[in-house]
Structure formats: C-alpha cells, structure tokens
Design an enzyme around this catalytic site. Structure first.
Site, mmCIF file in Angstrom:
data_model
loop_
_atom_site.group_PDB
_atom_site.id
_atom_site.type_symbol
_atom_site.label_atom_id
_atom_site.label_comp_id
_atom_site.label_asym_id
_atom_site.label_seq_id
_atom_site.Cartn_x
_atom_site.Cartn_y
_atom_site.Cartn_z
ATOM 1 C CG ASN A 211 -0.309 -0.024 2.535
ATOM 2 O OD1 ASN A 211 0.760 0.580 2.721
ATOM 3 N ND2 ASN A 211 -0.915 -0.690 3.503
ATOM 4 C CE LYS A 213 1.929 3.659 8.476
ATOM 5 N NZ LYS A 213 2.787 2.507 8.789
ATOM 6 C CD GLU A 214 2.041 -2.489 3.463
ATOM 7 O OE1 GLU A 214 1.495 -3.140 4.374
ATOM 8 O OE2 GLU A 214 1.811 -2.694 2.250
ATOM 9 C CG ASP A 282 -5.802 -9.886 4.719
ATOM 10 O OD1 ASP A 282 -4.633 -9.486 4.526
ATOM 11 O OD2 ASP A 282 -6.245 -10.132 5.856
#
Length: 336
Positions: A211, A213-214, A282
């Site tokens: 995502n 942020k990651e 997920d």
C-alpha cells in the site's frame, strides 16, 4: 503444475469458474484475532481504568489465515505454510481452521515460540485495549528446516504462492530468496503482500503489492498521497531493487496503481459506503493472486482486485469477499 492461462476470449464467468480449479500456497504469519465485548460502567478501585463486564467473546482467523479465507471464498483451495506455537493459541487456530474446512498440512508447531494472538477489548462500541501475545524473532534452525520442508512439499501442488508477511519472524531475507527461487524453478508465480522489515527481500517476484504507506516506508521516500509523479518515481526505484514483473499499489480512497510491461494504469476507487477498511488488503492480494495464476491481463487483475477491496470495506470487521457479488459488479464494470 501451474494453471494454464485463460484464452483471450474468456468471459468473467469463465474466469470465476477457473478460480475453482486453483490451489494457492500462502506462506507467512498466521494469527488468531480474539475479541472480548463487554460493558464498562465504572472505574476500577485498583487503578484509573474501566472495569469491563464481559458479554461475548469470539476468535477469528487472522493474518495469512484470513487470506486463506478469502482464497477459499473465491472458490480456490488455500494451503497455509507457517509456524505456530505448541500452545493454547495454536490449538485454537487449528480448531478455527477445522471449522472452516481449511487444511493445516503446512503448519509447523513449535514449543519455542507462541502462536500470535491479538486480543481486543471493546465496550459500548469503543476499542479500549489490545493485548498482543507474540514474538518477532527469527525462526530457530529446527523451525526453519521444518518450514522449508513443508514449503517444498506443498509447492508441487499449487498454482501460485502468496507471501503474507507481518514481520513476526516466519519470513526473513534468506528464506524469502530461497522460496522465490524454488517457485521460479517450478514455474509457479509469486505474489507478495509486504511489510517493512523484509520489504526489499522479494527480488524476482511476479507481483509486488504494497500500500502507499508501505511503499514510502519500505523505500524511505516521502511524497504526498496525491503526487502521481512521486508515486511513479517510487515504483521505478522499487523496480530497480526487486525487478518484479508487476507492481500493484493500493491507494486507499484513490483506488490502485498498476505498473506492468503493458504500461502504468491508474484505476479510481468505486464510490462506496465505507464501514471498515480492515481486511481489504487481504482481499486484494487474494484476487490478484488468482488472476496472476490464470494469466489475466494486468489491467483486468488490477480492476478486479480494486473492486473486491472496495466491496469488503462495506462490511464491518474482517470478512471474506462475496464471490457472487464480486462477479456481478465486475460484469457491470465490464472488467474483461
């Protein structure tokens, strides 16, 4: 043997029917999500904290095990490969798997580490406290050998591998490199849902799905949420490090960005009545993995994953995707 790619003339109905023939290996960190609901009417005389009178408790499959639930809901067969404790938490996790008719062939039990259990205390709709029982240390030599053996045995049975990393120690850089290499030798595609610690360890994977942020944290880059140039530059840097075939970045309310050999594509989020974003990642990785296994176009894969991630956000709590509704929405959106 990996599944054969769908023909270019395949319909969405064909695609969803083909999901039923797939077997997916999910390797990473499994956990139990435990919930305690109650009423808090007064403060404790022992400390300035509320006293919660328990009215209900529940245990759910979490982490990589929730990905298995999503894969199962889409019609495919999930196989989990992970290390759990030889403890009450491990017993509970196996019981939950049995209740959901999920196989536990690839689970390694160890007396040297606890099963990850995240217990949430809630009262009057408020989240008061979370208690985590876990370790984040690397596996022992014995655990590593047992996990590797389980992975190798299961790999011959699957069409795609999902790496579901929560930084709990089941995956490390050396193990990841070895597992990806084994999959590549057998022609099995690899799909990655990364976390910070091993972010740059997945070199040579088929699909890498962080995502926003990651992506920023993993590359130590700063750019604004709506900065398309910054995002595309970050994906270019990521490609230099990992050389993945495809990159799929989830952008929350802005949709998804997919970068593949066919070029970059932005897909906006569908308008939803958002109730809870928990578990959306997920669902996205599960849909993407099945599409990769069947050789669908990157654009179709991204569009379907984007649809599914939005659908589960309409539900409260972490719940698997509804396959029938996803197909209906995909047909309306003309994904293929």
């Amino acid at each position: 043997m990996p599944a054969a790619a769908l023909s270019s003339s395949a319909t969405l109905t064909d695609l969803f029917a083909a999901f039923n023939d797939l077997t997916v290996l999910i390797v990473g960190d499994v956990m139990v999500d435990a919930y305690v609901w109650g009423k808090a009417g007064r403060l404790s005389p022992e400390a300035p904290v509320p006293i919660v009178n328990v009215t209900r408790t529940e245990q759910r499959l979490g982490g990589a095990a929730n990905v298995a639930l999503n894969v199962q809901a889409l019609g495919a067969t999930p196989l989990l490969c992970a290390v759990i404790g030889d403890d009450a938490g491990g017993d509970q996790l196996l019981h939950l798997l049995h209740e959901r008719h999920l196989p536990a062939d690839g689970l390694v039990r160890s007396a040297e580490r606890p099963t990850t259990v995240k217990q949430r205390i809630l009262a009057h709709g408020q989240h008061l406290l979370r208690i985590d029982s876990e370790v984040e240390t690397d596996l022992t030599t014995t655990e590593d050998a047992a996990l590797t053996e389980a992975y190798e045995q299961l790999l011959d049975r699957v069409d795609v591998v999902i790496f579901e990393d929560y930084d709990k120690g089941v995956l490390n850089a050396e193990r990841i490199a070895h597992f990806i290499d084994l999959a590549r030798r057998k022609g099995v595609p690899t799909v990655v849902d990364p976390k910070k610690r091993n972010f740059l360890a997945y070199r040579g994977c088929t699909l890498f799905k962080p995502n926003l942020k990651e992506l920023r944290e993993g590359l130590k880059l700063e750019f604004a949420d709506g900065d398309k140039a910054g995002l595309e530059n970050a994906v270019a840097v990521l490609r230099q490090h990992l050389a993945p075939e495809m990159v799929l970045v989830t952008l929350s309310e802005r949709g998804v960005f997919c970068d593949a050999a066919t070029g970059p594509v932005y897909l906006p989020a569908h308008v939803r009545a958002i109730s809870d974003v928990s578990g959306a990642g997920d669902t996205v990785i599960s849909i993407a993995a099945l599409c990769v296994a069947l050789g669908t176009s990157p654009e179709a894969m991204a569009a379907l994953a984007n649809l599914g991630g939005g659908l589960v956000c309409e539900q409260v709590g972490v719940v698997p995707i509804e396959k029938t509704r996803l197909l209906q929405e995909a047909e309306t959106a003309e994904v293929l």
